[in-house]
Design an enzyme around this catalytic site. Structure first.
Site, PDB file in Angstrom:
ATOM      1  N   ASN A   1       2.100   3.987  10.850  1.00 14.72           N
ATOM      2  CA  ASN A   1       1.373   4.517  12.019  1.00 14.72           C
ATOM      3  C   ASN A   1       1.781   3.682  13.219  1.00 14.72           C
ATOM      4  O   ASN A   1       2.310   2.588  13.041  1.00 14.72           O
ATOM      5  CB  ASN A   1      -0.142   4.367  11.795  1.00 14.72           C
ATOM      6  CG  ASN A   1      -0.523   2.918  11.507  1.00 14.72           C
ATOM      7  OD1 ASN A   1      -0.336   2.419  10.393  1.00 14.72           O
ATOM      8  ND2 ASN A   1      -1.034   2.236  12.514  1.00 14.72           N
TER       9      ASN A   1
ATOM     10  N   SER B   1       0.825  -1.219   0.000  1.00 16.60           N
ATOM     11  CA  SER B   1       0.000   0.000   0.000  1.00 16.60           C
ATOM     12  C   SER B   1       0.849   1.255   0.000  1.00 16.60           C
ATOM     13  O   SER B   1       1.695   1.434   0.872  1.00 16.60           O
ATOM     14  CB  SER B   1      -0.875   0.062   1.260  1.00 16.60           C
ATOM     15  OG  SER B   1      -1.666  -1.065   1.352  1.00 16.60           O
TER      16      SER B   1
ATOM     17  N   HIS C   1      -6.947   4.991   7.592  1.00 21.42           N
ATOM     18  CA  HIS C   1      -6.244   4.595   6.364  1.00 21.42           C
ATOM     19  C   HIS C   1      -5.559   5.809   5.738  1.00 21.42           C
ATOM     20  O   HIS C   1      -4.495   5.704   5.138  1.00 21.42           O
ATOM     21  CB  HIS C   1      -7.231   3.953   5.384  1.00 21.42           C
ATOM     22  CG  HIS C   1      -6.579   3.420   4.144  1.00 21.42           C
ATOM     23  ND1 HIS C   1      -5.601   2.444   4.183  1.00 21.42           N
ATOM     24  CD2 HIS C   1      -6.738   3.738   2.844  1.00 21.42           C
ATOM     25  CE1 HIS C   1      -5.193   2.184   2.949  1.00 21.42           C
ATOM     26  NE2 HIS C   1      -5.864   2.959   2.117  1.00 21.42           N
TER      27      HIS C   1
ATOM     28  N   HIS D   1      -4.971  -9.039  -1.398  1.00 25.37           N
ATOM     29  CA  HIS D   1      -5.055  -9.220   0.053  1.00 25.37           C
ATOM     30  C   HIS D   1      -6.113 -10.275   0.389  1.00 25.37           C
ATOM     31  O   HIS D   1      -7.158 -10.348  -0.253  1.00 25.37           O
ATOM     32  CB  HIS D   1      -5.450  -7.911   0.747  1.00 25.37           C
ATOM     33  CG  HIS D   1      -4.418  -6.828   0.644  1.00 25.37           C
ATOM     34  ND1 HIS D   1      -4.455  -5.867  -0.333  1.00 25.37           N
ATOM     35  CD2 HIS D   1      -3.313  -6.569   1.399  1.00 25.37           C
ATOM     36  CE1 HIS D   1      -3.429  -5.051  -0.170  1.00 25.37           C
ATOM     37  NE2 HIS D   1      -2.703  -5.447   0.865  1.00 25.37           N
TER      38      HIS D   1
ATOM     39  N   TYR E   1      -8.014 -10.192   2.927  1.00 27.18           N
ATOM     40  CA  TYR E   1      -9.241  -9.538   3.412  1.00 27.18           C
ATOM     41  C   TYR E   1     -10.165  -9.078   2.286  1.00 27.18           C
ATOM     42  O   TYR E   1     -11.327  -8.774   2.509  1.00 27.18           O
ATOM     43  CB  TYR E   1      -8.918  -8.362   4.353  1.00 27.18           C
ATOM     44  CG  TYR E   1      -8.185  -7.195   3.723  1.00 27.18           C
ATOM     45  CD1 TYR E   1      -8.822  -6.327   2.842  1.00 27.18           C
ATOM     46  CD2 TYR E   1      -6.846  -6.961   4.020  1.00 27.18           C
ATOM     47  CE1 TYR E   1      -8.145  -5.271   2.263  1.00 27.18           C
ATOM     48  CE2 TYR E   1      -6.163  -5.910   3.453  1.00 27.18           C
ATOM     49  CZ  TYR E   1      -6.818  -5.066   2.570  1.00 27.18           C
ATOM     50  OH  TYR E   1      -6.137  -4.031   1.998  1.00 27.18           O
TER      51      TYR E   1
HETATM   52  N1  HPA Z   1      -2.516  -2.632  11.623  1.00 24.26           N
HETATM   53  C1  HPA Z   1      -2.662  -3.538  10.630  1.00 24.26           C
HETATM   54  N2  HPA Z   1      -2.320  -3.277   9.388  1.00 24.26           N
HETATM   55  C2  HPA Z   1      -1.786  -2.074   9.109  1.00 24.26           C
HETATM   56  C3  HPA Z   1      -1.605  -1.102  10.083  1.00 24.26           C
HETATM   57  C4  HPA Z   1      -1.990  -1.408  11.424  1.00 24.26           C
HETATM   58  O1  HPA Z   1      -1.859  -0.599  12.361  1.00 24.26           O
HETATM   59  N3  HPA Z   1      -1.042  -0.020   9.485  1.00 24.26           N
HETATM   60  C5  HPA Z   1      -0.890  -0.346   8.168  1.00 24.26           C
HETATM   61  N4  HPA Z   1      -1.346  -1.592   7.935  1.00 24.26           N
END
Ligand code: HPA
Length: 272
Positions: free
Chosen positions: A233, A28, A245, A81, A83
């Site tokens: 993050n 991403s 996001h 992915h 998900y």
């Molecule tokens: N958790 C899971 N997936 C992620 C995160 C997160 O904090 N940040 C970017 N992808």
């Protein structure tokens, strides 16, 4: 399985004279690396026989084949992915195809949440190991001995020589990098603060929603793996702010320059 893989790989070989032995999976916000590939041809996933079909409108994904720092590479600009609803076999199918194409080294990248309190958003982390927390494994089912062994060893799934190489490259560039264990969750919901505390206790340094299935299949196929996470993050509950996001994408955009020069250096000086 072998036939299906060969059909996909023959289609790709018919579209390029390049014979890359380095593969890249771009996570991403990190797909911009594919834009740096010279003399490139791009093949949208939907044109490749047996590649998973995207059900998500506007979902862009393509293979980009060309040269990066003088080396022939094949990159996935966008990954599948779990998900999104793809099966775990679909998620990892491109890795099977890369193997058939001759790929020997795979660089996997992703955006991940920092669990280790010493990390900060914008850090790059070289993955030293992973924890499969997805409750699934792409090798479940009948094993095809032509593809790899029934019980593949995972004790050096992120190859030590590549980890060393990545550290050397960071030093050369004066880039401070982190090293750590990546936890693969299915997502798509982010973790709860309690889950993040649990994952820290279990030895995780960063958490994301990809990479683990591809790395399992790469090891099964005896492809050497280097993994790099962009800590986009801090994982939930560490900082006093909600997780979005948008933050994930913004941070990956901010570290983009470092990320690009880092991966390029790694490829430029990779001994094949
Ligand atoms: N958790 C899971 N997936 C992620 C995160 C997160 O904090 N940040 C970017 N992808």
């Amino acid at each position: 399985m072998k036939n299906v893989i060969s059909e996909a790989s023959s289609f790709i070989l018919n579209n390029t004279t390049k014979r890359p032995i380095i593969g890249l999976i771009l996570g991403s916000g990190l797909g911009i690396l594919a834009d740096e590939i010279k003399n490139a041809i791009s093949i949208p996933y939907e044109e490749i026989p047996h590649f998973p079909v995207s059900t998500v409108a506007g979902h862009k994904g393509q293979l980009v084949i060309g040269e990066l720092e003088g080396k022939e590479v094949i990159a996935m600009q966008g990954r599948f992915h779990y998900y999104e609803g793809y099966s775990i076999k679909e998620v990892t199918f491109p890795v099977r195809v890369m193997k058939e194409l001759g790929v020997q080294t795979l660089i996997v990248t992703n955006a991940a949440g920092g669990i280790n309190a010493n990390f900060k958003p914008g850090d790059l982390m070289v993955i030293t190991d992973h924890i499969n927390n997805m409750g699934n494994n792409p090798l479940i089912g009948k094993n095809d001995e032509n593809l790899g062994p029934r019980f593949p060893d995972m004790s050096e799934s992120y190859h030590p020589s590549l980890i060393n190489h990545a550290e050397t490259c960071a030093n050369k560039l004066n880039l401070t990098i982190q090293k750590g264990v990546y936890v693969g969750n299915t997502g798509p919901s982010y973790e709860t603060p309690a889950e993040v505390r649990m994952l820290r206790t279990l030895g995780g340094d960063a958490v994301g929603m990809s990479t683990v299935p591809e790395v399992i299949v790469a090891n099964h196929a005896e492809i050497k793996v280097l993994g790099i996470s962009c800590i986009s993050n801090m994982a939930a509950g560490i900082l006093d702010q909600p997780l979005t996001h948008t933050e994930v994408i913004e941070t990956t955009e901010n570290v983009r320059e470092d990320f690009l020069r880092y991966v390029k250096k790694i490829i430029e000086t990779l001994l094949q």
